[in-house]
Design a protein around this motif. Structure first.
Motif, PDB file in Angstrom:
ATOM      1  N   UNK D 326       0.808  -1.207   0.000  1.00  0.00           N
ATOM      2  CA  UNK D 326       0.000   0.000   0.000  1.00  0.00           C
ATOM      3  C   UNK D 326       0.840   1.254   0.000  1.00  0.00           C
ATOM      4  N   UNK D 327       0.623   2.136   0.989  1.00  0.00           N
ATOM      5  CA  UNK D 327       1.173   3.479   0.946  1.00  0.00           C
ATOM      6  C   UNK D 327       2.249   3.649   2.017  1.00  0.00           C
ATOM      7  N   UNK D 328       2.881   4.798   2.059  1.00  0.00           N
ATOM      8  CA  UNK D 328       3.922   5.001   3.085  1.00  0.00           C
ATOM      9  C   UNK D 328       3.335   4.977   4.506  1.00  0.00           C
ATOM     10  N   UNK D 329       4.170   4.817   5.512  1.00  0.00           N
ATOM     11  CA  UNK D 329       3.710   4.787   6.910  1.00  0.00           C
ATOM     12  C   UNK D 329       2.804   5.976   7.240  1.00  0.00           C
ATOM     13  N   UNK D 331      -0.189   6.408   6.260  1.00  0.00           N
ATOM     14  CA  UNK D 331      -1.272   6.533   5.275  1.00  0.00           C
ATOM     15  C   UNK D 331      -2.195   5.336   5.495  1.00  0.00           C
TER      16      UNK D 331
END
Lengths: 388, 388, 388, 388
Positions: D326-329, D331
């Protein structure tokens, strides 16, 4: 061995007078090893009021002339919580009489006055303390300890806000705290003073500042009558000018390279007494909000990578400051305990023949930053604290 | 009636390319009335990389020359999420070709460039949008609605922080985001840009600013190899200079008299993506933290006096923006939904023949404040935004 | 008019003795209109210990024979916080002597004993109170008020947990609280007793229960020495049997149709003193956790549909119980204040010639439910409270 | 190597049909290595409705006869999210046709039916999965990992609540979910089913239970019309009987000695979708609330004694399950991601030729406990799960 005693004379008997009285009253019950304060005499200008306070708070006698309190040979400690504009005169006379002095913040209305008070106290060789009570919340003591032990690493950021909301309503009356000649300053001297002291306690010296100030509501109804913290709008609806700041914000650079952000306001609807800070270091972070004063949020970068997160630490465990004197873990303390711990420090300092902390030096340092911010606001520029 | 369609050509295929692709992919499933985007062609310089992205993200074709994408007659919308330094050239060429443009923030590297882009877009009569996605969290939409309806009253304070922590470790390598020539700016352009847009969205125009900036770790290990967001320290341990800001703070005065405090940092240990704001008005307050993006804390001064307190509103009820398109109350949304809602606005604007919001004008306004802060930092003074 | 006074004799001087002493000491300072308790005599079996307590807590004299305390003609109120197994004898003798009685919970070790105490107290016509102090947190008083005023509507659910963690470590020694002959019961009598009283206070009578009980760690090291709450494992490592429950859970049906869920444990790692409840009614909900004792979370179904959410109410506003006696809004209270408020109720009841609440009737009702649960555990069946 | 593909036929197209469709649609974009599901055919009884769903959700074709879907040779996986009363027939026919089956919970309306489904699936040698999606929140996966690695120690307590509030208003209409013949059960089968599976996943088998059930509002207005989740009260105000439970609570004893407390209700005002649990072990504790599904609160007894406290872990770091996709920490993810992860597990299991987890065995085990509770409620006694 008999526990030492010290006679206390208190000047002031309103909100802070009550809080200080309570601290003296409770001290020996929870900290029996500390010097026992003897509540000898309480002093105020209004004879009826101070008499009532004497009885209610448990003082042995009362007085309307503060010089007589200082002159009393049984009194070894003068506690000053009268309005700020009389701090200086009383403190200096007490020091000259060789009495220890515990003075509420702000130490004085001007930096020059604060410095004079410090000089006199030093010359007299007395113990002197200033009432930055928030240092004494166990959660704040824990913050200090973690920083001192290097567990947060190099500090990068200190952001602090003291948010209150009692002026949100523009029909709130023009109480004395909103008049510069009496109060000296508004949210800045009242609330930023606490934040600055917290910064000094936790991070260290501030090098330069740039600030901004505002009075949102410039006129308010004059109060018909006023007593203590309460006041009612005048029947005639007459208005008067607010002459202090409603909010003051400033940015700061600390001597150690950290960046600071400070904000004081009385217009933060819903925030009753949110004295908050967050500190980010190279090894962790800390967060505090006085509305949940028993808690410190703590983060460590060294935690295992799948369980990193802010911990909600309830500072009521045996490992925490003052906890052993009170109740079992999870049984929280309140606002007034910060005052009691403050007096513990004062009594221990007297007993150990050292200066208590925070003392007039801390009061002067705080005043210096407050003044630097005011200068910055006035001249719309960055101001070095040592300019003052 | 048949739903309209529009052919999309996307320039960029990394983190934001993926997020935008997903938005186009999911749009019609949850917002079937909106114009249906056709994922025609994705473009990137690295042929292997973009081919893989095409297949993974579901585009019909890929391309390495963005001019060909613009030239494609089936493409009606150009989506730009390539590195910031190419935004201008692509956007202008797309506009001149009469294509609508959806450009990621920051619009450009300089205010002059941003203004040129806006001018060209206006001359071309196209629809233009800029990617300030945080506006589109339902909780933020709720904040906007409450303010617009006057339920928070006159705004006194806006305090916002965008706190991240990925640079806390001084051994983290010197990635491209830390090099000015590539990234333009550090935390300021990356994070404060979002806060400024949020301020514009919720409070209004900013009149003047004063700021402070710092690069805490001035040298970092050069990465041996670097791809996407990951990078590893070089074997040789060679170091290079960090040429952007690690943290930038500023104070602001809004046109409507409100006071603002802004802070962006990548050194707030424990704060992964804390894009937060608090707004205090004469009738209430609002608080938001993107790490709990489904929640808005709301306070009203008009609540009955014994039950006043911040409410934790979960913005997933039918009364909240976009909620009907998703799941039942209490079933929360995530980061990527902000992108989908952004595209909803874009498609509705095209359909209704109006400019989407936020558009290049908002991009320019944001850039103007960013530049004003940089000027303030450089010259150590208050800067009026209209100076720029 | 002179304020009334009453002479107090206290039996017990450990943890609760200290807490009660402090309540008497502080009472008149914050509630000057209440009858002033005179701290005449404190009593304990250990002469050295009680002498020290007398001095530290501020009592005028001390005594080792509780009968002499009761016989003292200046004593009008007997405060019993000695171990539970002596409550009955002391309370009955005090009642027969015409003294008012304030007895810590649990009122007695058995329901029969509790009933006898109530009968004797009623026959003697004295005032009697039982120490369910959690009722007196201002946030709990607020809960009661909201319910009483119908603002939560018909109550559907009461779920309460009293979670502590001091037994989590299986090497924690076998203190007296883990021995049935001394303590009567474990987590059930200690913690569920508080939850049951809270349920009675807020919801009403309980009709039937079904429960479950467990002793997770059946043997523990015998302590080498033991004093107060502390104890150290024996050098020899000898072990002894734990004869009380570590945890007891039960389901309940209230007379008004509400469903109840209760849980007490000393094995909830990380929960120091989480005395919590949640109440769901047809018009709203309430949530409380003693670790944040100044707060009540409140939800109303009648809130506007876009701003529905639990409010965090800080029960320190003028509209809240006892707040006017203390500090400004946002200045929180601690554990010990619940005791002070308890004594306020006692003094007001004496002054107004009515029974204080909670009194021995409440103690009996609580004991009845406790016993019903124990019977249910023993016989593995639903038990009607009126069976007992 | 080419990625495998599998043709999917879906029976059902309402709320869960949409959620499952979305999972298939997004899968390959975020988990490109997983088998690619081909969205071949969606099936429902209402031709117009299913046609619209087909177009909106992106299926290649639609069908009104589910037998034809099973008969389709291109279909390798049957996804069943039609009403519970048809699960059995469809699943068995699909299994006999050699198709893998992914069936929503509850597996069946009775334990006997569930067992028959399991037996048929085993005989057919297909892969079978049941839709307990909450297992797949990354925060829940973290809980499982911490427990499996022994980092929480021996589990003492599991307390779980699934609190919703959509029935709080007694004028809410009599929808099909409140009719036993259609829904099978009320809050118990709907919500406790999830809690029981969570308990099985995290703690292990349940040995015996005792429960309590209630229908607070026994009659409700018959809806004039009803579609999906919405319904409006009838004009005539005619009322009908509610034949399912509004709330069901039970206590449980686990095979490993832990104590359990479970509660499901639709009357918890303000709790939109509070699927919560707390686990206390000998080395630590865990807390989860689905309304903040990205967070797990974690406590360790081994933390240094001055910084013990629950950590708020945001399960979006690279160390957490699925995070890399998924997305960066920081998020966060939303509800629908639990469905996508569920399908990831299904595809991996097919690819690795093993049974996915949770599968029909878990469905049977859950049903067994549900039935044991119902029996306990009916007979007012403790029931051993293996009685059933």
């Amino acid at each position: 061995m008999a526990v030492e005693k010290i006679g206390v004379g208190m000047i002031g008997y309103k909100f802070m007078g009550k809080a200080h009285s309570h601290a003296y009253k409770d001290l020996s019950m929870f900290f029996p090893q500390a010097i026992h304060p003897q509540m000898l005499v309480i002093c105020g200008r209004d004879e009826t009021g101070v008499k009532q306070a004497q009885e209610q708070f448990g003082w042995q006698s009362c007085e309307t002339d503060w010089r007589k309190v200082i002159a009393n040979p049984d009194v070894g400690l003068i506690d000053i919580n009268a309005p700020s504009n009389v701090h200086k005169e009383i403190a200096i006379e007490a020091a000259r009489a060789g009495k220890h002095v515990f003075c509420e913040k702000p130490l004085a209305l001007t930096l020059a006055d604060a410095r004079e008070m410090l000089r006199e106290a030093q010359q007299a060789g007395i113990k002197h303390m200033v009432g930055f009570n928030y240092r004494f919340a166990p959660a704040v003591q824990l913050a200090r300890k973690l920083i001192a032990e290097g567990r947060i690493g190099t500090i990068r950021h200190f952001r602090a806000q003291f948010l209150q909301d009692w002026l949100t309503d523009d029909q709130f009356p023009l109480v004395w705290r909103l008049q510069k000649e009496v109060a000296g300053s508004g949210s800045h001297g009242d609330l930023n003073a606490h934040l600055i002291d917290m910064a000094h306690f936790l991070v260290g010296g501030i090098e330069e500042v740039v600030g901004m100030s505002e009075t949102f509501v410039k006129e308010r109804p004059k109060p018909a009558a006023m007593s203590g913290l309460s006041a009612a709008g005048a029947a005639g609806g007459e208005k008067g000018e607010v002459t202090v700041d409603d909010a003051t914000l400033f940015l700061a650079r600390f001597a150690n390279g950290a960046l600071g952000s400070f904000e004081a306001t009385r217009f933060a609807a819903g925030r009753r007494c949110a004295n908050t800070f967050e500190i980010n270091g190279s090894l962790g972070s800390l967060r505090f909000d006085f509305e949940r004063m028993n808690e410190l949020e703590v983060y460590f970068t060294s935690d295992e990578e799948d369980v990193q997160g802010f911990r909600r630490v309830l500072a009521t465990d045996p490992a925490h400051a003052y906890a052993e004197a009170w109740w079992p873990p999870g049984h929280t303390l309140g606002y007034e305990h910060t005052l009691i711990h403050e007096v513990v420090e004062l009594m221990e300092a007297i007993s150990e023949n050292r200066q208590p902390v925070p003392n007039f030096e801390d009061g002067v340092k705080c005043q210096q930053v407050l003044d630097a911010v005011e200068l910055s606001v006035a001249e719309r520029r960055w101001v070095k604290v040592q300019e003052l």
